[in-house]
Scaffold this motif. Structure first.
Motif, PDB file in Angstrom:
ATOM      1  N   TRP A 131     115.187 -57.783  38.062  1.00 15.77           N
ATOM      2  CA  TRP A 131     113.980 -57.005  37.796  1.00 15.77           C
ATOM      3  C   TRP A 131     113.884 -56.845  36.299  1.00 15.77           C
ATOM      4  N   ILE A 132     112.695 -57.078  35.758  1.00 18.93           N
ATOM      5  CA  ILE A 132     112.442 -56.922  34.329  1.00 18.93           C
ATOM      6  C   ILE A 132     111.341 -55.880  34.173  1.00 18.93           C
ATOM      7  N   PHE A 133     111.679 -54.782  33.510  1.00 17.33           N
ATOM      8  CA  PHE A 133     110.720 -53.710  33.266  1.00 17.33           C
ATOM      9  C   PHE A 133     110.230 -53.781  31.822  1.00 17.33           C
ATOM     10  N   VAL A 134     108.917 -53.707  31.646  1.00 21.27           N
ATOM     11  CA  VAL A 134     108.292 -53.705  30.324  1.00 21.27           C
ATOM     12  C   VAL A 134     107.672 -52.334  30.106  1.00 21.27           C
ATOM     13  N   SER A 135     107.860 -51.782  28.908  1.00 22.78           N
ATOM     14  CA  SER A 135     107.294 -50.468  28.613  1.00 22.78           C
ATOM     15  C   SER A 135     107.013 -50.328  27.125  1.00 22.78           C
ATOM     16  N   ASN A 136     106.056 -49.475  26.822  1.00 19.13           N
ATOM     17  CA  ASN A 136     105.704 -49.176  25.436  1.00 19.13           C
ATOM     18  C   ASN A 136     106.643 -48.118  24.884  1.00 19.13           C
ATOM     19  N   GLU A 137     107.220 -48.413  23.747  1.00 16.64           N
ATOM     20  CA  GLU A 137     108.035 -47.417  23.058  1.00 16.64           C
ATOM     21  C   GLU A 137     107.076 -46.531  22.279  1.00 16.64           C
ATOM     22  N   VAL A 138     106.921 -45.292  22.742  1.00 13.94           N
ATOM     23  CA  VAL A 138     105.945 -44.384  22.129  1.00 13.94           C
ATOM     24  C   VAL A 138     106.611 -43.255  21.352  1.00 13.94           C
ATOM     25  N   GLY A 139     107.933 -43.233  21.306  1.00 22.35           N
ATOM     26  CA  GLY A 139     108.637 -42.131  20.676  1.00 22.35           C
ATOM     27  C   GLY A 139     108.901 -42.290  19.197  1.00 22.35           C
ATOM     28  N   SER A 140     108.365 -43.309  18.572  1.00 18.40           N
ATOM     29  CA  SER A 140     108.638 -43.539  17.150  1.00 18.40           C
ATOM     30  C   SER A 140     107.555 -42.988  16.238  1.00 18.40           C
ATOM     31  N   GLY A 141     106.498 -42.433  16.817  1.00 17.05           N
ATOM     32  CA  GLY A 141     105.398 -41.910  16.015  1.00 17.05           C
ATOM     33  C   GLY A 141     105.512 -40.417  15.814  1.00 17.05           C
ATOM     34  N   ILE A 142     104.425 -39.839  15.366  1.00 11.15           N
ATOM     35  CA  ILE A 142     104.402 -38.401  15.149  1.00 11.15           C
ATOM     36  C   ILE A 142     104.312 -37.671  16.489  1.00 11.15           C
ATOM     37  N   VAL A 143     104.735 -36.422  16.529  1.00 11.71           N
ATOM     38  CA  VAL A 143     104.664 -35.631  17.747  1.00 11.71           C
ATOM     39  C   VAL A 143     103.191 -35.301  17.999  1.00 11.71           C
ATOM     40  N   PRO A 144     102.683 -35.647  19.184  1.00 13.61           N
ATOM     41  CA  PRO A 144     101.266 -35.392  19.476  1.00 13.61           C
ATOM     42  C   PRO A 144     100.947 -33.899  19.475  1.00 13.61           C
ATOM     43  N   LEU A 145      99.697 -33.570  19.145  1.00 15.25           N
ATOM     44  CA  LEU A 145      99.273 -32.179  19.081  1.00 15.25           C
ATOM     45  C   LEU A 145      98.959 -31.592  20.456  1.00 15.25           C
ATOM     46  N   GLY A 146      98.397 -32.386  21.348  1.00 18.14           N
ATOM     47  CA  GLY A 146      97.968 -31.866  22.646  1.00 18.14           C
ATOM     48  C   GLY A 146      99.087 -31.814  23.665  1.00 18.14           C
ATOM     49  N   GLN A 147      98.998 -30.854  24.585  1.00 18.76           N
ATOM     50  CA  GLN A 147     100.024 -30.666  25.604  1.00 18.76           C
ATOM     51  C   GLN A 147     100.195 -31.904  26.483  1.00 18.76           C
ATOM     52  N   LEU A 148      99.083 -32.473  26.984  1.00 17.97           N
ATOM     53  CA  LEU A 148      99.178 -33.646  27.852  1.00 17.97           C
ATOM     54  C   LEU A 148      99.823 -34.820  27.121  1.00 17.97           C
ATOM     55  N   SER A 149      99.462 -35.023  25.872  1.00 16.82           N
ATOM     56  CA  SER A 149     100.056 -36.113  25.087  1.00 16.82           C
ATOM     57  C   SER A 149     101.546 -35.895  24.875  1.00 16.82           C
ATOM     58  N   ARG A 150     101.944 -34.651  24.605  1.00 16.17           N
ATOM     59  CA  ARG A 150     103.375 -34.355  24.441  1.00 16.17           C
ATOM     60  C   ARG A 150     104.118 -34.570  25.754  1.00 16.17           C
ATOM     61  N   GLU A 151     103.526 -34.155  26.861  1.00 16.58           N
ATOM     62  CA  GLU A 151     104.156 -34.368  28.174  1.00 16.58           C
ATOM     63  C   GLU A 151     104.334 -35.856  28.451  1.00 16.58           C
ATOM     64  N   PHE A 152     103.327 -36.661  28.103  1.00 14.81           N
ATOM     65  CA  PHE A 152     103.410 -38.104  28.301  1.00 14.81           C
ATOM     66  C   PHE A 152     104.540 -38.706  27.473  1.00 14.81           C
ATOM     67  N   VAL A 153     104.595 -38.373  26.182  1.00 17.73           N
ATOM     68  CA  VAL A 153     105.635 -38.911  25.298  1.00 17.73           C
ATOM     69  C   VAL A 153     107.017 -38.474  25.780  1.00 17.73           C
ATOM     70  N   ASP A 154     107.154 -37.201  26.166  1.00 18.37           N
ATOM     71  CA  ASP A 154     108.430 -36.714  26.694  1.00 18.37           C
ATOM     72  C   ASP A 154     108.823 -37.463  27.963  1.00 18.37           C
ATOM     73  N   ALA A 155     107.882 -37.616  28.885  1.00 23.08           N
ATOM     74  CA  ALA A 155     108.174 -38.297  30.150  1.00 23.08           C
ATOM     75  C   ALA A 155     108.561 -39.755  29.905  1.00 23.08           C
ATOM     76  N   ALA A 156     107.852 -40.423  29.002  1.00 18.58           N
ATOM     77  CA  ALA A 156     108.181 -41.816  28.686  1.00 18.58           C
ATOM     78  C   ALA A 156     109.578 -41.907  28.082  1.00 18.58           C
ATOM     79  N   GLY A 157     109.892 -41.000  27.183  1.00 16.67           N
ATOM     80  CA  GLY A 157     111.223 -41.006  26.570  1.00 16.67           C
ATOM     81  C   GLY A 157     112.333 -40.799  27.585  1.00 16.67           C
ATOM     82  N   TRP A 158     112.149 -39.836  28.476  1.00 19.33           N
ATOM     83  CA  TRP A 158     113.162 -39.585  29.508  1.00 19.33           C
ATOM     84  C   TRP A 158     113.270 -40.764  30.477  1.00 19.33           C
ATOM     85  N   LEU A 159     112.138 -41.369  30.832  1.00 21.71           N
ATOM     86  CA  LEU A 159     112.156 -42.536  31.712  1.00 21.71           C
ATOM     87  C   LEU A 159     112.914 -43.683  31.056  1.00 21.71           C
TER      88      LEU A 159
END
Length: 182
Positions: A131-159
């Motif tokens: 199985w080969i999983f492809v994903s966007n590395e989104v944790g290298s940028g600035i911390v997003p201002l909005g709650q939903l964006s922060r939740e997304f970045v956090d969830a992606a990082g933990w995943l």
């Protein structure tokens, strides 16, 4: 170059070459294996004309030897249903994450995926196609201002951390070049 590991994680930024790299690795597996097949598990949905064009371009980049499975939410179930003899390329986890958050099923679907990955590893499915999983590395940028964006970045990082821990190999794609992380 393809190696005989069972679970691959390929991360990278937008237009980093991660999908192309994943496709090349899957096709190398098929060539070296002389058996099985290739499945492309697509998590994207065509919500607008631009996304429809992206999907069509990706489909055109793959040869006719690819079987396409479209599943925006139930990733673990789709992996279970995929042919066991096929190398499965999942593209992309961050689109899947976004779909799951939007539908309010993220916690359930993440748990299902992690259970399926753990089950595969614990049952010694060493001869299983990778199985080969492809994903966007989104944790290298600035911390997003909005709650939903922060939740997304956090969830992606933990995943990504959870999958990287379980993966046999992890690759970071940068400017079309693979950097082996694990």
């Amino acid at each position: 170059m393809y190696n005989n590991s069972n679970l691959h994680l390929i991360l990278g930024g937008a237009r980093s070459g991660k999908s192309r790299l994943a496709q090349q690795r899957a096709e190398q597996w098929l060539q070296s294996n002389n058996a099985g097949g290739l499945s492309y598990l697509a998590t994207a949905t065509a919500g607008d004309e631009e996304m429809s064009s992206r999907i069509a371009r990706h489909q055109g980049d793959r040869g006719q030897h690819w079987q396409t499975i479209e599943e925006p939410i139930a990733l673990a179930e789709a992996l279970d249903a995929s042919p066991k003899s096929h190398c499965v390329l999942v593209d992309c986890l961050t689109l899947w994450l976004s779909n799951c958050i939007h539908e309010g099923v993220w916690a359930r679907e993440r748990e299902a995926l992690m259970q399926r990955v753990d089950q595969r590893r614990n049952n010694s499915e060493n001869n299983a196609a990778p199985w080969i999983f492809v994903s966007n590395e989104v944790g290298s940028g600035i911390v997003p201002l909005g709650q939903l964006s922060r939740e997304f970045v956090d969830a992606a990082g933990w995943l990504h951390q959870a999958l990287a821990e379980r993966a046999d190999s992890v690759t970071l794609a940068i400017a079309g070049l693979p950097l082996t992380v694990k």
